[in-house]
Scaffold this motif. Sequence first.
Motif, PDB file in Angstrom:
ATOM      1  N   TYR A 193     -56.721 -62.539 -33.474  1.00 25.16           N
ATOM      2  CA  TYR A 193     -56.256 -63.432 -32.665  1.00 25.16           C
ATOM      3  C   TYR A 193     -54.508 -63.374 -32.772  1.00 25.16           C
ATOM      4  CZ  TYR A 193     -60.612 -65.884 -32.249  1.00 25.16           C
ATOM      5  OH  TYR A 193     -61.859 -66.123 -32.023  1.00 25.16           O
ATOM      6  N   ALA A 194     -53.800 -63.643 -31.498  1.00 28.38           N
ATOM      7  CA  ALA A 194     -52.576 -63.622 -31.590  1.00 28.38           C
ATOM      8  C   ALA A 194     -52.103 -64.426 -30.985  1.00 28.38           C
ATOM      9  CB  ALA A 194     -52.072 -62.149 -30.948  1.00 28.38           C
ATOM     10  N   VAL A 195     -50.887 -65.173 -31.546  1.00 29.32           N
ATOM     11  CA  VAL A 195     -50.100 -66.189 -30.809  1.00 29.32           C
ATOM     12  C   VAL A 195     -48.839 -66.180 -30.870  1.00 29.32           C
ATOM     13  CG1 VAL A 195     -49.778 -68.860 -31.132  1.00 29.32           C
ATOM     14  CG2 VAL A 195     -51.873 -68.269 -31.925  1.00 29.32           C
ATOM     15  N   CYS A 196     -48.134 -66.233 -29.604  1.00 26.15           N
ATOM     16  CA  CYS A 196     -46.703 -66.024 -29.663  1.00 26.15           C
ATOM     17  C   CYS A 196     -46.073 -67.521 -28.887  1.00 26.15           C
ATOM     18  CB  CYS A 196     -46.284 -65.209 -28.822  1.00 26.15           C
ATOM     19  SG  CYS A 196     -46.364 -63.325 -29.812  1.00 26.15           S
ATOM     20  N   ARG A 197     -45.166 -67.993 -29.462  1.00 28.30           N
ATOM     21  CA  ARG A 197     -44.398 -69.245 -28.919  1.00 28.30           C
ATOM     22  C   ARG A 197     -42.875 -68.774 -28.558  1.00 28.30           C
ATOM     23  NH1 ARG A 197     -46.945 -74.030 -32.957  1.00 28.30           N
ATOM     24  NH2 ARG A 197     -49.079 -73.746 -32.202  1.00 28.30           N
ATOM     25  N   TYR A 198     -42.491 -69.631 -27.532  1.00 29.68           N
ATOM     26  CA  TYR A 198     -41.128 -69.336 -26.912  1.00 29.68           C
ATOM     27  C   TYR A 198     -40.197 -70.379 -26.800  1.00 29.68           C
ATOM     28  CZ  TYR A 198     -44.342 -65.382 -25.435  1.00 29.68           C
ATOM     29  OH  TYR A 198     -45.291 -64.347 -25.382  1.00 29.68           O
ATOM     30  N   THR A 199     -39.092 -70.313 -26.969  1.00 29.71           N
ATOM     31  CA  THR A 199     -38.048 -71.336 -26.864  1.00 29.71           C
ATOM     32  C   THR A 199     -37.067 -70.779 -26.145  1.00 29.71           C
ATOM     33  OG1 THR A 199     -37.325 -71.268 -29.160  1.00 29.71           O
ATOM     34  CG2 THR A 199     -38.920 -72.821 -28.743  1.00 29.71           C
ATOM     35  N   PRO A 200     -36.263 -71.619 -25.298  1.00 31.05           N
ATOM     36  CA  PRO A 200     -36.989 -72.544 -24.506  1.00 31.05           C
ATOM     37  C   PRO A 200     -38.189 -71.911 -23.912  1.00 31.05           C
ATOM     38  CG  PRO A 200     -34.428 -72.663 -24.170  1.00 31.05           C
ATOM     39  CD  PRO A 200     -34.906 -71.200 -24.770  1.00 31.05           C
ATOM     40  N   ALA A 201     -39.104 -73.034 -23.526  1.00 27.78           N
ATOM     41  CA  ALA A 201     -40.355 -72.760 -22.858  1.00 27.78           C
ATOM     42  C   ALA A 201     -39.930 -72.339 -21.493  1.00 27.78           C
ATOM     43  CB  ALA A 201     -41.202 -73.902 -22.679  1.00 27.78           C
ATOM     44  N   GLY A 202     -41.022 -71.087 -21.026  1.00 27.13           N
ATOM     45  CA  GLY A 202     -40.796 -70.660 -19.483  1.00 27.13           C
ATOM     46  C   GLY A 202     -41.884 -71.594 -18.855  1.00 27.13           C
ATOM     47  N   ASN A 203     -41.958 -70.808 -17.551  1.00 25.79           N
ATOM     48  CA  ASN A 203     -43.139 -71.376 -16.668  1.00 25.79           C
ATOM     49  C   ASN A 203     -42.855 -73.138 -16.289  1.00 25.79           C
ATOM     50  OD1 ASN A 203     -44.563 -69.286 -16.332  1.00 25.79           O
ATOM     51  ND2 ASN A 203     -46.185 -69.720 -17.994  1.00 25.79           N
ATOM     52  N   VAL A 204     -41.433 -73.343 -15.997  1.00 25.07           N
ATOM     53  CA  VAL A 204     -41.180 -74.641 -15.905  1.00 25.07           C
ATOM     54  C   VAL A 204     -41.085 -74.929 -14.230  1.00 25.07           C
ATOM     55  CG1 VAL A 204     -39.354 -76.611 -16.141  1.00 25.07           C
ATOM     56  CG2 VAL A 204     -39.928 -74.784 -17.853  1.00 25.07           C
ATOM     57  N   GLU A 205     -41.542 -75.556 -13.542  1.00 26.96           N
ATOM     58  CA  GLU A 205     -41.747 -76.082 -12.464  1.00 26.96           C
ATOM     59  C   GLU A 205     -40.459 -76.027 -11.672  1.00 26.96           C
ATOM     60  OE1 GLU A 205     -43.298 -79.580 -11.315  1.00 26.96           O
ATOM     61  OE2 GLU A 205     -43.662 -79.129  -8.973  1.00 26.96           O
ATOM     62  N   GLY A 206     -40.136 -75.271 -10.432  1.00 29.50           N
ATOM     63  CA  GLY A 206     -38.702 -75.321  -9.885  1.00 29.50           C
ATOM     64  C   GLY A 206     -37.943 -74.374 -10.345  1.00 29.50           C
ATOM     65  N   ASN A 207     -38.137 -73.700 -11.419  1.00 34.13           N
ATOM     66  CA  ASN A 207     -37.019 -72.932 -12.120  1.00 34.13           C
ATOM     67  C   ASN A 207     -37.528 -71.459 -11.923  1.00 34.13           C
ATOM     68  OD1 ASN A 207     -35.941 -75.310 -12.921  1.00 34.13           O
ATOM     69  ND2 ASN A 207     -35.910 -75.231 -15.107  1.00 34.13           N
ATOM     70  N   PHE A 208     -38.387 -71.091 -11.163  1.00 30.70           N
ATOM     71  CA  PHE A 208     -39.035 -69.743 -11.178  1.00 30.70           C
ATOM     72  C   PHE A 208     -37.949 -68.692 -10.529  1.00 30.70           C
ATOM     73  CE2 PHE A 208     -42.871 -71.610 -12.645  1.00 30.70           C
ATOM     74  CZ  PHE A 208     -43.488 -70.591 -13.098  1.00 30.70           C
ATOM     75  N   PRO A 209     -37.238 -69.170  -9.635  1.00 28.68           N
ATOM     76  CA  PRO A 209     -36.485 -68.235  -8.849  1.00 28.68           C
ATOM     77  C   PRO A 209     -35.081 -68.074  -9.708  1.00 28.68           C
ATOM     78  CG  PRO A 209     -36.821 -70.098  -7.173  1.00 28.68           C
ATOM     79  CD  PRO A 209     -37.284 -70.397  -8.692  1.00 28.68           C
ATOM     80  N   ALA A 210     -34.654 -68.527 -10.486  1.00 26.07           N
ATOM     81  CA  ALA A 210     -33.543 -68.342 -11.270  1.00 26.07           C
ATOM     82  C   ALA A 210     -34.152 -67.701 -12.590  1.00 26.07           C
ATOM     83  CB  ALA A 210     -32.837 -69.727 -11.783  1.00 26.07           C
ATOM     84  N   ASN A 211     -35.422 -67.524 -12.858  1.00 29.12           N
ATOM     85  CA  ASN A 211     -35.856 -67.034 -14.214  1.00 29.12           C
ATOM     86  C   ASN A 211     -36.734 -66.058 -14.285  1.00 29.12           C
ATOM     87  OD1 ASN A 211     -34.835 -68.705 -16.786  1.00 29.12           O
ATOM     88  ND2 ASN A 211     -35.114 -70.409 -15.085  1.00 29.12           N
ATOM     89  N   VAL A 212     -37.333 -65.720 -13.264  1.00 29.29           N
ATOM     90  CA  VAL A 212     -38.280 -64.542 -12.975  1.00 29.29           C
ATOM     91  C   VAL A 212     -37.678 -63.547 -12.127  1.00 29.29           C
ATOM     92  CG1 VAL A 212     -40.649 -63.638 -12.600  1.00 29.29           C
ATOM     93  CG2 VAL A 212     -40.370 -66.062 -13.539  1.00 29.29           C
ATOM     94  N   LEU A 213     -36.702 -62.831 -12.328  1.00 29.96           N
ATOM     95  CA  LEU A 213     -35.995 -61.960 -11.551  1.00 29.96           C
ATOM     96  C   LEU A 213     -36.634 -60.709 -11.280  1.00 29.96           C
ATOM     97  CD1 LEU A 213     -32.585 -62.737 -13.443  1.00 29.96           C
ATOM     98  CD2 LEU A 213     -33.763 -63.911 -11.384  1.00 29.96           C
ATOM     99  N   PRO A 214     -36.246 -59.837  -9.950  1.00 26.11           N
ATOM    100  CA  PRO A 214     -36.755 -58.596  -9.761  1.00 26.11           C
ATOM    101  C   PRO A 214     -36.209 -57.762 -11.022  1.00 26.11           C
ATOM    102  CG  PRO A 214     -35.941 -59.645  -7.895  1.00 26.11           C
ATOM    103  CD  PRO A 214     -35.627 -60.351  -9.138  1.00 26.11           C
ATOM    104  N   PRO A 215     -36.837 -56.398 -10.974  1.00 26.93           N
ATOM    105  CA  PRO A 215     -36.493 -55.391 -11.993  1.00 26.93           C
ATOM    106  C   PRO A 215     -35.164 -54.935 -11.588  1.00 26.93           C
ATOM    107  CG  PRO A 215     -38.738 -54.842 -11.229  1.00 26.93           C
ATOM    108  CD  PRO A 215     -37.837 -55.924 -10.407  1.00 26.93           C
ATOM    109  N   ASN A 216     -34.419 -54.366 -12.655  1.00 22.00           N
ATOM    110  CA  ASN A 216     -33.215 -53.658 -12.429  1.00 22.00           C
ATOM    111  C   ASN A 216     -33.292 -52.544 -11.511  1.00 22.00           C
ATOM    112  OD1 ASN A 216     -31.476 -55.257 -14.278  1.00 22.00           O
ATOM    113  ND2 ASN A 216     -32.512 -54.125 -16.047  1.00 22.00           N
ATOM    114  N   PRO A 217     -32.414 -52.036 -10.513  1.00 20.92           N
ATOM    115  CA  PRO A 217     -32.430 -51.119  -9.682  1.00 20.92           C
ATOM    116  C   PRO A 217     -33.050 -49.648 -10.367  1.00 20.92           C
ATOM    117  CG  PRO A 217     -30.586 -52.235  -9.182  1.00 20.92           C
ATOM    118  CD  PRO A 217     -30.976 -52.724 -10.459  1.00 20.92           C
ATOM    119  N   GLY A 218     -33.899 -49.207  -9.785  1.00 22.08           N
ATOM    120  CA  GLY A 218     -34.492 -48.042 -10.417  1.00 22.08           C
ATOM    121  C   GLY A 218     -35.375 -48.095 -11.645  1.00 22.08           C
ATOM    122  N   MET A 219     -35.583 -49.352 -11.834  1.00 18.49           N
ATOM    123  CA  MET A 219     -36.693 -49.607 -12.934  1.00 18.49           C
ATOM    124  C   MET A 219     -38.138 -49.836 -12.400  1.00 18.49           C
ATOM    125  SD  MET A 219     -35.014 -49.091 -15.611  1.00 18.49           S
ATOM    126  CE  MET A 219     -35.784 -50.124 -17.084  1.00 18.49           C
TER     127      MET A 219
END
Length: 223
Positions: A193-219
């Motif tokens: 069993y593996a558990v990972c926790r994250y701060t500040p938390a992700g998956n916040v409604e309305g904040n996806f455009p600013a936080n889930v970005l396209p890959p760097n060019p060529g990546m």
Amino acid sequence: MVATHTVTKPLIKYNMLHLSSQKLLLGLSMTCLASIAPLGMLNNGIALGQTVEQQTAFRTSALNEHNAKRAIYPIQPLTLAGNADPLSTGSQTWAEHLALIGKLEHSSSTERNGAGENIFVAYDTDAVSAAKIGKDASDSWYSEVGNYDYANPKFNASTGHFTQVVWKDTTTLGCGYAVGTATIDGNTYNAYYAVCRYTPAGNVEGNFPANVLPPNPGMLSGG
């Protein structure tokens, strides 16, 4: 999501995601991304204690795998929480709890102080190193990348693990793992069993455009 590999021995993996508790999304505060084994299929055993060296190997592997994936994007790497940090101790305590009860379930938002959370289990008949569990869990969460639509950035049940891994505003990672046993269709497995926790938390409604970005060019971002 369930991945089954049967090269020389059975290996079964499960994932589960918890949405950020900062805002409810589509009226749901929890989304389970797993085909969980039917009731009665699993019998759990006592969790096995992990050494300091094993915990260090697991956490280092998980951090390195997260940051290798984050390097594909125009975002900063994560910092590993210290061993005494509640993000680490809470993750470890919850992993041991899951190994004892023999199933995947999320901690409450209160228990983890509002942190994001990804959880994972793998069943194997052989011993699996702590470092490999850290890599396998991170790889499994990230593998949802191919389902994400950058042109329509929002939460989707098929990509929630991935979006937490690469969430731009997340800065700190805390992880824990524990080993139990499980009986599946009469066969006994080690249950990791593996558990990972994250701060500040992700998956916040309305904040996806600013936080889930396209890959760097060529990546390449394929999981």
